[in-house]
Design a protein around this motif. Sequence first.
Motif, PDB file in Angstrom:
ATOM      1  N   ILE A  15       9.334  25.958 -18.597  1.00 43.97           N
ATOM      2  CA  ILE A  15       7.985  25.510 -18.992  1.00 43.97           C
ATOM      3  C   ILE A  15       6.961  26.448 -18.528  1.00 43.97           C
ATOM      4  O   ILE A  15       7.008  27.159 -17.754  1.00 43.97           O
ATOM      5  N   ALA A  16       5.854  26.459 -19.372  1.00 48.52           N
ATOM      6  CA  ALA A  16       4.535  27.467 -18.884  1.00 48.52           C
ATOM      7  C   ALA A  16       3.475  26.429 -18.929  1.00 48.52           C
ATOM      8  O   ALA A  16       3.299  25.669 -19.686  1.00 48.52           O
ATOM      9  N   HIS A  17       2.736  26.617 -17.631  1.00 43.75           N
ATOM     10  CA  HIS A  17       1.394  25.797 -17.556  1.00 43.75           C
ATOM     11  C   HIS A  17       0.483  26.462 -18.346  1.00 43.75           C
ATOM     12  O   HIS A  17       0.010  27.496 -18.266  1.00 43.75           O
ATOM     13  N   MET A  18      -0.033  25.677 -19.337  1.00 45.73           N
ATOM     14  CA  MET A  18      -1.149  25.970 -20.186  1.00 45.73           C
ATOM     15  C   MET A  18      -2.498  25.650 -19.832  1.00 45.73           C
ATOM     16  O   MET A  18      -3.410  25.732 -20.584  1.00 45.73           O
ATOM     17  N   GLY A  19      -2.519  25.446 -18.519  1.00 46.51           N
ATOM     18  CA  GLY A  19      -3.984  25.062 -18.131  1.00 46.51           C
ATOM     19  C   GLY A  19      -4.444  23.744 -17.452  1.00 46.51           C
ATOM     20  O   GLY A  19      -3.309  22.752 -17.827  1.00 46.51           O
ATOM     21  N   SER A  20      -5.351  23.287 -17.104  1.00 45.48           N
ATOM     22  CA  SER A  20      -5.542  21.981 -16.362  1.00 45.48           C
ATOM     23  C   SER A  20      -7.076  21.807 -16.938  1.00 45.48           C
ATOM     24  O   SER A  20      -7.906  22.509 -16.958  1.00 45.48           O
ATOM     25  N   ALA A  21      -7.288  20.292 -17.045  1.00 41.86           N
ATOM     26  CA  ALA A  21      -8.538  19.643 -17.477  1.00 41.86           C
ATOM     27  C   ALA A  21      -8.931  18.593 -16.219  1.00 41.86           C
ATOM     28  O   ALA A  21      -7.969  17.961 -15.681  1.00 41.86           O
ATOM     29  N   SER A  22     -10.165  18.388 -16.227  1.00 44.96           N
ATOM     30  CA  SER A  22     -10.716  17.308 -14.989  1.00 44.96           C
ATOM     31  C   SER A  22     -10.933  16.186 -15.690  1.00 44.96           C
ATOM     32  O   SER A  22     -11.241  15.161 -15.089  1.00 44.96           O
ATOM     33  N   ASN A  23     -10.829  16.045 -16.941  1.00 38.55           N
ATOM     34  CA  ASN A  23     -10.981  14.613 -17.577  1.00 38.55           C
ATOM     35  C   ASN A  23     -10.591  14.630 -19.048  1.00 38.55           C
ATOM     36  O   ASN A  23     -10.099  15.521 -19.646  1.00 38.55           O
ATOM     37  N   GLY A  24     -10.202  13.517 -19.784  1.00 37.03           N
ATOM     38  CA  GLY A  24     -10.026  13.483 -21.108  1.00 37.03           C
ATOM     39  C   GLY A  24     -10.692  14.283 -22.215  1.00 37.03           C
ATOM     40  O   GLY A  24      -9.806  15.048 -22.919  1.00 37.03           O
ATOM     41  N   GLY A  76      -9.488  17.733 -21.896  1.00 31.01           N
ATOM     42  CA  GLY A  76      -8.286  17.742 -22.211  1.00 31.01           C
ATOM     43  C   GLY A  76      -8.022  17.978 -23.810  1.00 31.01           C
ATOM     44  O   GLY A  76      -7.355  18.607 -24.255  1.00 31.01           O
ATOM     45  N   LEU A  77      -9.031  17.435 -24.411  1.00 30.50           N
ATOM     46  CA  LEU A  77      -8.986  17.325 -25.898  1.00 30.50           C
ATOM     47  C   LEU A  77      -9.297  18.782 -26.182  1.00 30.50           C
ATOM     48  O   LEU A  77      -8.860  19.226 -27.299  1.00 30.50           O
ATOM     49  N   GLU A  78     -10.287  19.401 -25.676  1.00 29.40           N
ATOM     50  CA  GLU A  78     -10.770  20.788 -25.950  1.00 29.40           C
ATOM     51  C   GLU A  78      -9.415  21.691 -25.668  1.00 29.40           C
ATOM     52  O   GLU A  78      -9.256  22.686 -26.778  1.00 29.40           O
ATOM     53  N   LEU A  79      -8.829  21.660 -24.467  1.00 29.38           N
ATOM     54  CA  LEU A  79      -8.008  22.265 -24.179  1.00 29.38           C
ATOM     55  C   LEU A  79      -6.610  22.284 -25.269  1.00 29.38           C
ATOM     56  O   LEU A  79      -5.918  23.173 -25.644  1.00 29.38           O
ATOM     57  N   PHE A 129      -8.150   9.061 -23.416  1.00 33.41           N
ATOM     58  CA  PHE A 129      -7.410  10.332 -23.924  1.00 33.41           C
ATOM     59  C   PHE A 129      -6.172  10.063 -24.385  1.00 33.41           C
ATOM     60  O   PHE A 129      -6.065  10.719 -25.821  1.00 33.41           O
ATOM     61  N   ILE A 130      -5.174   9.333 -24.224  1.00 34.89           N
ATOM     62  CA  ILE A 130      -4.017   9.165 -24.924  1.00 34.89           C
ATOM     63  C   ILE A 130      -4.297   8.277 -26.242  1.00 34.89           C
ATOM     64  O   ILE A 130      -3.340   8.767 -27.170  1.00 34.89           O
ATOM     65  N   GLU A 131      -5.063   7.440 -26.306  1.00 32.06           N
ATOM     66  CA  GLU A 131      -5.218   6.950 -27.604  1.00 32.06           C
ATOM     67  C   GLU A 131      -5.890   7.968 -28.713  1.00 32.06           C
ATOM     68  O   GLU A 131      -5.464   7.967 -29.848  1.00 32.06           O
ATOM     69  N   ARG A 132      -6.660   8.804 -28.240  1.00 33.21           N
ATOM     70  CA  ARG A 132      -7.162   9.913 -29.198  1.00 33.21           C
ATOM     71  C   ARG A 132      -6.135  11.015 -29.622  1.00 33.21           C
ATOM     72  O   ARG A 132      -6.129  11.198 -30.478  1.00 33.21           O
ATOM     73  N   LEU A 133      -4.968  11.103 -28.817  1.00 39.41           N
ATOM     74  CA  LEU A 133      -3.957  11.816 -28.904  1.00 39.41           C
ATOM     75  C   LEU A 133      -3.279  11.271 -30.196  1.00 39.41           C
ATOM     76  O   LEU A 133      -2.868  12.314 -31.049  1.00 39.41           O
ATOM     77  N   GLN A 134      -3.077  10.241 -30.310  1.00 45.56           N
ATOM     78  CA  GLN A 134      -2.295   9.506 -31.240  1.00 45.56           C
ATOM     79  C   GLN A 134      -2.881   9.536 -32.548  1.00 45.56           C
ATOM     80  O   GLN A 134      -2.143   9.509 -33.750  1.00 45.56           O
ATOM     81  N   GLY A 135      -4.089   9.713 -32.602  1.00 44.42           N
ATOM     82  CA  GLY A 135      -4.949   9.827 -33.916  1.00 44.42           C
ATOM     83  C   GLY A 135      -5.125  11.206 -34.439  1.00 44.42           C
ATOM     84  O   GLY A 135      -5.564  11.423 -35.489  1.00 44.42           O
ATOM     85  N   MET A 136      -4.681  12.233 -33.770  1.00 46.78           N
ATOM     86  CA  MET A 136      -4.789  13.822 -34.407  1.00 46.78           C
ATOM     87  C   MET A 136      -3.716  14.108 -35.304  1.00 46.78           C
ATOM     88  O   MET A 136      -2.458  13.622 -35.028  1.00 46.78           O
ATOM     89  N   ASP A 137      -4.325  14.810 -36.157  1.00 45.85           N
ATOM     90  CA  ASP A 137      -3.208  15.412 -37.141  1.00 45.85           C
ATOM     91  C   ASP A 137      -2.420  16.684 -36.571  1.00 45.85           C
ATOM     92  O   ASP A 137      -2.772  17.498 -37.135  1.00 45.85           O
ATOM     93  N   ARG A 138      -1.722  16.456 -35.930  1.00 43.04           N
ATOM     94  CA  ARG A 138      -0.781  17.383 -35.370  1.00 43.04           C
ATOM     95  C   ARG A 138       0.653  16.606 -34.596  1.00 43.04           C
ATOM     96  O   ARG A 138       0.458  15.501 -34.442  1.00 43.04           O
ATOM     97  N   ASN A 139       1.196  17.614 -34.059  1.00 40.12           N
ATOM     98  CA  ASN A 139       2.739  16.973 -33.241  1.00 40.12           C
ATOM     99  C   ASN A 139       1.966  16.335 -31.971  1.00 40.12           C
ATOM    100  O   ASN A 139       1.367  17.176 -31.300  1.00 40.12           O
TER     101      ASN A 139
END
Length: 478
Positions: free
Chosen positions: A28-37, A40-43, A66-76
């Motif tokens: 696995i590759a570490h693709m960065g970290s975020a301090s809040n949701g 996280g959405l920007e990254l 943050f997790i709820e926003r993930l489900q509504g995004m048009d991507r995998n």
Amino acid sequence: MIKMMIVEDEPWIRKGIEHMLPWVKLGIAHMGSASNGAEGLELLETHQPDIILTDIKMPIMDGLQFIERLQGMDRNTPKVIILTGYNDFAYAKDAIKYGVVDYILKPIDPEELIETVTKLVTVIQQERAAVLDNCRMQMAQFLYEQLLNPSDTVEPDFDLPYPYFRFLLTTQPIPTERFDADETIRDCFSFQIGQSIVYTLCYADDKASDMMLNTILSDFQPIGWSDLHNIREMKVAYQEAQLSLQQNLRNGPNAKMRSLKKYYFVSDQEKELLATLQQGDQNAAHQLVQGLLEHCISLEEKLILQFQLYAFLERYLDKAQTSLEDYRFLQKFKLAHSQEDVQDITVHILYPIIEQIVNEWDQSPSKIGQLAKEYIDGHYKNPSLSLSLVAEQLNVSPSYLSHIFKEELKVNFSSYVTEKRVYTAQEELAHTHLPIYIISEKVGFNDSKYFNRVFKKQTGLTPKRFRESQSERIIPKR
């Protein structure tokens, strides 16, 4: 490589996680970290991670938002592991409805973290393998149907795991580890059309290294290849690879690519020849072949036509019975330098193939079509059901079976299987409380996202919306 992102507001916890995980060992590759949701959405859009490890309680945008926003995004949607303390465990239960796959209690136990991530990496690898296998079947079936029905302008309703691909066309298997040396290749799978092995190489962008063609595969000649294309240009890519193979056989791998605009064997002629074969009229087929050759002026044109005729005819043969003919044709084609050589190929290669096809097609097309429908109706739940599998059961070539579906049943193979699966899924959605992903598996889809897309295309509704519209018919729970 599987990509992972960490979303955690405490810097010391983020650093601790980074040091706990053996990234390289896990693949696995570490693709960065975020301090809040919100961060996280920007990254997310930049790095498109496969795994997200996120805390629940964070400022600005917490983990649940943050997790709820993930489900509504048009991507995998990435797979999410949540970090939670004992006092926040009720939030973990709420997160389950948003598709969270696991949770880790604070303080973090390094062994538990590694075990959880390892299990998830295995799941992702299995899912990717299933997606590639699904792509292999769908691409092979789509090409069969498009090559045999060139007047159709249907676009594929499936996607590759990466936006660009190229075809490699060979007459002998290539060890897949050969492709590992080219870092621009992200995935690879193969299927067979007639005697040709078609390798599909997937790329993340439109820049591919030439190292593979010039060095890695230099000892695998003859070989044909296409330029990079997207999934909508699949048929063009196959034609490029076939033309490249033909020219490499005649003139070597450095030959200049001939323009694709000049074809000598067009769709109407294909249909006419196929009709004579289906009628069992060998003489008419011979006359048609001879007539086509007589219209060619130069030797080179005749050889191009013969290559196309052979490529067309050998699709309808059982590949287990044609290895000798294939070898003989390639050798004769490569060495042909006279009109006598052209006639020799026609009489001793093309005519025997015509005779073999006519002899094999001893059942009526309508009977074969009925048997195929019966087999599909009894095996549609098998996610590996394919045109090749059904053809093998009926002792006919995949190309001929595809032709029968189109001409006799007035529907292509893929559409018939899809309609059967979607109809059964509608019944399950309307009359049971089974989760949608379980229904997806029951009717033969090994990818629930693909099931959702196909279901909506067929019915105009998502599975969830269809179930809601049929709610009054659902059997009460017992």
